[in-house]
Design a protein around this motif. Structure first.
Motif, PDB file in Angstrom:
ATOM      1  N   VAL A  91      -2.425  -7.393  -2.600  1.00 19.85           N
ATOM      2  CA  VAL A  91      -2.663  -5.995  -2.936  1.00 19.85           C
ATOM      3  C   VAL A  91      -2.400  -5.722  -4.410  1.00 19.85           C
ATOM      4  O   VAL A  91      -3.162  -5.015  -5.074  1.00 19.85           O
ATOM      5  CB  VAL A  91      -1.787  -5.067  -2.061  1.00 19.85           C
ATOM      6  CG1 VAL A  91      -1.918  -3.605  -2.505  1.00 19.85           C
ATOM      7  CG2 VAL A  91      -2.157  -5.213  -0.595  1.00 19.85           C
ATOM      8  N   GLU A 101       0.831  -1.203   0.000  1.00 19.57           N
ATOM      9  CA  GLU A 101       0.000   0.000   0.000  1.00 19.57           C
ATOM     10  C   GLU A 101       0.871   1.260   0.000  1.00 19.57           C
ATOM     11  O   GLU A 101       0.530   2.266  -0.629  1.00 19.57           O
ATOM     12  CB  GLU A 101      -0.932   0.003   1.215  1.00 19.57           C
ATOM     13  CG  GLU A 101      -1.827  -1.218   1.340  1.00 19.57           C
ATOM     14  CD  GLU A 101      -3.082  -1.149   0.495  1.00 19.57           C
ATOM     15  OE1 GLU A 101      -3.157  -0.305  -0.414  1.00 19.57           O
ATOM     16  OE2 GLU A 101      -4.003  -1.955   0.757  1.00 19.57           O
ATOM     17  N   ARG A 117      -0.994   4.753  -0.981  1.00 21.26           N
ATOM     18  CA  ARG A 117      -2.311   4.775  -0.341  1.00 21.26           C
ATOM     19  C   ARG A 117      -2.163   5.210   1.116  1.00 21.26           C
ATOM     20  O   ARG A 117      -1.102   5.035   1.721  1.00 21.26           O
ATOM     21  CB  ARG A 117      -2.967   3.401  -0.449  1.00 21.26           C
ATOM     22  CG  ARG A 117      -3.326   3.056  -1.893  1.00 21.26           C
ATOM     23  CD  ARG A 117      -3.846   1.653  -2.032  1.00 21.26           C
ATOM     24  NE  ARG A 117      -4.181   1.337  -3.428  1.00 21.26           N
ATOM     25  CZ  ARG A 117      -4.437   0.121  -3.873  1.00 21.26           C
ATOM     26  NH1 ARG A 117      -4.413  -0.919  -3.042  1.00 21.26           N
ATOM     27  NH2 ARG A 117      -4.721  -0.079  -5.155  1.00 21.26           N
TER      28      ARG A 117
END
Length: 323
Positions: free
Chosen positions: A188, A63, A68
């Motif tokens: 992810v 991430e 993010r």
């Protein structure tokens, strides 16, 4: 030797020797469930933490690479359920394979199978049910991650036999136990990137180090039984070996963060974690089982610190970007 073909009456059910005193299973769980909760190591959850945390690190690291602001709560929850289920399955399977050896070692003789709390066939059935739960979690991920997760079962299957043939069973344990460092990233991104590989390599070395500390509790018993471990292989040089393994771990974790685009917060946290690892090495007394167990368990704190550092790195970087 204890008869393990049938379960004893309820009043014969007793705690496992190395479980923390006053753990929730022994205090609150219904008596009929305690043997299976002990088989799953839920009275000693350190192993579940050590299985889960590399998954969380890797997902968070991916991430970060995607810029993010925080890890996906859904993925973190899936990994938590999967870690509990697969840890339970792995322990039941491992205890089934090792049941004859466990019955001869004071620290493990009170485990559910050698003590007669759970019959061997019941343990295998329990392992199968837990593995099915793990599969139900796994199929929530993308197709690549499902295939990657299934591949780990080869390592899980062979690990219990390694101490019969090699002084490096901890290496195989590290490969199996940290597979989540690859799976978290792929969950992810749908692939495996270099940061995940570096994180995985560092985590494997970390596991060799902390499980060597753990194995020193049984070093004399393993020698008597003809079993092998890195604790026996390293011998008087254990502190030097673990120090080197931990040093390489820190370098690889830092490199993983650098490649993923982490910031100062993450690097600071890894340095702080390295101080805790140094404490383990410098205060280790391999002749004191209690000393070894405390230092082994302290690795949960190392893992939580790394994860908190990653989340803080993401949050502060987001805040700085908005400022």
């Amino acid at each position: 030797m204890t008869d393990t073909n049938s379960s004893p009456p309820p009043d014969a059910i007793s705690p496992v020797a190395d479980a923390p005193p006053g753990n929730w299973v022994d205090r609150y769980a219904p008596e009929c469930t305690r043997p299976y909760l002990r088989l799953a190591r839920l009275d000693r959850p350190i192993g579940t933490w050590l299985l889960l945390l590399p998954c969380w690190w890797s997902a968070a690291l991916a991430e970060v690479a995607l810029e993010r602001p925080y890890p996906s709560p859904w993925l973190l929850a899936l990994f938590a359920v999967g870690a509990v289920a697969m840890r339970a399955a792995g322990c039941a399977y491992n205890d089934y394979i090792d049941r004859e050896y466990d019955a001869l070692v004071p620290r493990t003789a009170s485990r559910p199978i050698p003590s007669g709390q759970v019959a061997p066939a019941e343990a295998l059935a329990f392992a199968a049910v837990c593995a099915l739960i793990g599969l139900l979690v796994l199929v929530q991920f993308n197709a690549f991650t499902i295939r990657l997760g299934i591949a780990s079962l080869i390592l899980v299957a062979i690990y219990p036999f390694m101490k019969r043939f090699t002084y490096w069973p901890q290496f195989v344990l590290g490969l199996a136990f940290n597979w989540g460092a690859l799976v978290g990233w792929s969950a992810v991104t749908g692939s495996v990137g270099l940061p995940a590989i570096l994180l995985y390599a560092g985590s494997v070395l970390w596991t060799i180090g902390y499980d060597t500390i753990y194995a020193h509790q049984d070093r004399d018993d393993d020698l008597m039984l003809g079993l092998k471990s890195t604790a026996i292989r390293f011998g008087e040089n254990t502190m030097t070996w673990i120090g080197g393994l931990y040093a390489a771990t820190v370098v690889l974790w830092l490199a993983a963060g650098l490649m993923a685009g982490t910031h100062l917060v993450y690097f600071t946290v890894v340095v702080l974690a390295s101080l805790q690892l140094a404490w383990q090495v410098t205060t280790l007394n391999t002749s004191d089982p209690g000393n070894c167990l405390r230092r082994f368990r302290s690795n949960r704190d190392v893992g939580i610190l790394i994860f908190v550092g990653l989340v803080a790195d993401m949050a502060l970087s987001r805040f700085a970007g908005l400022a």
